[in-house]
Enzyme design. Structure first.
Site, PDB file in Angstrom:
ATOM      1  N   TYR A  55       0.858  -1.199   0.000  1.00 40.70           N
ATOM      2  CA  TYR A  55       0.000   0.000   0.000  1.00 40.70           C
ATOM      3  C   TYR A  55       0.888   1.240   0.000  1.00 40.70           C
ATOM      4  O   TYR A  55       1.875   1.304   0.731  1.00 40.70           O
ATOM      5  CB  TYR A  55      -0.900   0.029   1.242  1.00 40.70           C
ATOM      6  CG  TYR A  55      -1.737   1.286   1.313  1.00 40.70           C
ATOM      7  CD1 TYR A  55      -3.007   1.323   0.739  1.00 40.70           C
ATOM      8  CD2 TYR A  55      -1.246   2.441   1.912  1.00 40.70           C
ATOM      9  CE1 TYR A  55      -3.770   2.476   0.774  1.00 40.70           C
ATOM     10  CE2 TYR A  55      -2.004   3.606   1.948  1.00 40.70           C
ATOM     11  CZ  TYR A  55      -3.259   3.616   1.376  1.00 40.70           C
ATOM     12  OH  TYR A  55      -4.002   4.768   1.395  1.00 40.70           O
ATOM     13  N   GLU A  85      -3.106   7.586  -4.315  1.00 40.08           N
ATOM     14  CA  GLU A  85      -3.106   6.290  -3.638  1.00 40.08           C
ATOM     15  C   GLU A  85      -2.830   5.180  -4.640  1.00 40.08           C
ATOM     16  O   GLU A  85      -3.481   5.120  -5.678  1.00 40.08           O
ATOM     17  CB  GLU A  85      -4.463   6.058  -2.964  1.00 40.08           C
ATOM     18  CG  GLU A  85      -4.510   4.795  -2.115  1.00 40.08           C
ATOM     19  CD  GLU A  85      -5.893   4.551  -1.531  1.00 40.08           C
ATOM     20  OE1 GLU A  85      -6.871   4.481  -2.296  1.00 40.08           O
ATOM     21  OE2 GLU A  85      -5.991   4.444  -0.298  1.00 40.08           O
TER      22      GLU A  85
END
Ligand code: ADP
Ligand code: MG
Length: 232
Positions: free
Chosen positions: A116, A204
């Site tokens: 992530y 992101e």
């Protein structure tokens, strides 16, 4: 302001971030053409809607998942037909869902590990922050609730940008070594620069993946991308 995944990928790639080759398509036939262009290897067919959580989303017609791995032209055709023109409901769309009018067909190299990564504004610090975790492919909210110690945060001084030593520190915390560390340093700075230059509220990448490159060596690539632009 939200933009599509394919647009986010285009911006990131301008800043030197590796993204697998991909094509936007509007029909099952076009999807098959794109699949063949990528050499008829494994590919992924992805609904392009202004929302995440597509992988675990469900279509109104009962079809499961807005992100589908495909190994054959027939499979690509089938999955594209099941998604196009249909309403996809995900955690992020709300109960009304979103109509899928376009798909992204992307080459899908074998994934070894999902990470992530995000850049956003830390309101407490009043500065940008790079957030990363070895727990990729999962909602970061879930990681925060279950194992908050697995979230890495690196505050950036906006006057200097993301420094090499900071990128190295993040890469080390993600357990990236050798050539992957070098790739990570370039990629992290590319993602930070994307955030800065695009006036993004958030960039992101979930998941950022270690994949097998064509030469068999591991490569870091952005498999998903979400750039949200500041409304001001
Ligand atoms: P979303 O975040 O909207 O659910 P993603 O692009 O992140 O969409 O895809 C969801 C999940 O599907 C990923 O976390 C990953 O596990 C899997 N996936 C996506 N692309 C690929 C790919 N190229 N190869 C293998 N798995 C993939
Ligand atoms: Mg994702």
């Amino acid at each position: 302001m939200k933009i599509h995944e394919f647009q986010s990928r285009q911006i990131l790639s301008k800043f030197g971030v590796n993204v697998p080759p991909a094509r936007v398509v509007y029909s099952p036939d076009e999807a098959v053409k794109a699949f063949e262009e990528f050499g008829g290897q494994m590919c992924v067919v992805k609904a392009q809607v202004y929302a995440g959580g597509r992988g675990k989303g469900v279509f109104r017609n009962g079809f499961q998942g807005g992100v589908k791995l495909c190994r054959s032209a027939a499979d690509v055709f089938d999955k594209a037909r099941s998604m196009l023109g249909q309403v996809l409901v995900t955690k992020q769309t709300g109960p009304d869902g979103r109509v899928v009018r376009k798909l992204l067909v992307a080459a899908a190299p074998a994934i070894r590990k999902e990470i992530y990564l995000a850049v956003l504004l830390d309101r407490g610090a009043g500065r940008p922050v790079v957030m990363a975790s070895t727990e990729g492919g999962v909602d970061i909210e879930e990681v925060a609730a279950r194992s908050p110690e697995k979230i890495i945060r690196e505050i950036v001084d906006p006057a200097f940008g993301l420094q090499v030593w900071q990128a190295r520190k993040i890469a080390a915390a993600l357990d990236l070594r050798g050539d992957l560390m070098n790739q990570a340093i370039t990629l992290l700075r590319g993602v930070y620069n994307t955030w800065l230059a695009s006036d993004a509220s958030m960039v992101e990448i979930n998941p950022l993946c270690i994949v097998d490159g064509r030469d068999g060596k591991p490569r870091l690539v952005a498999v998903d991308a979400k750039v949200s632009i500041d409304d001001n």
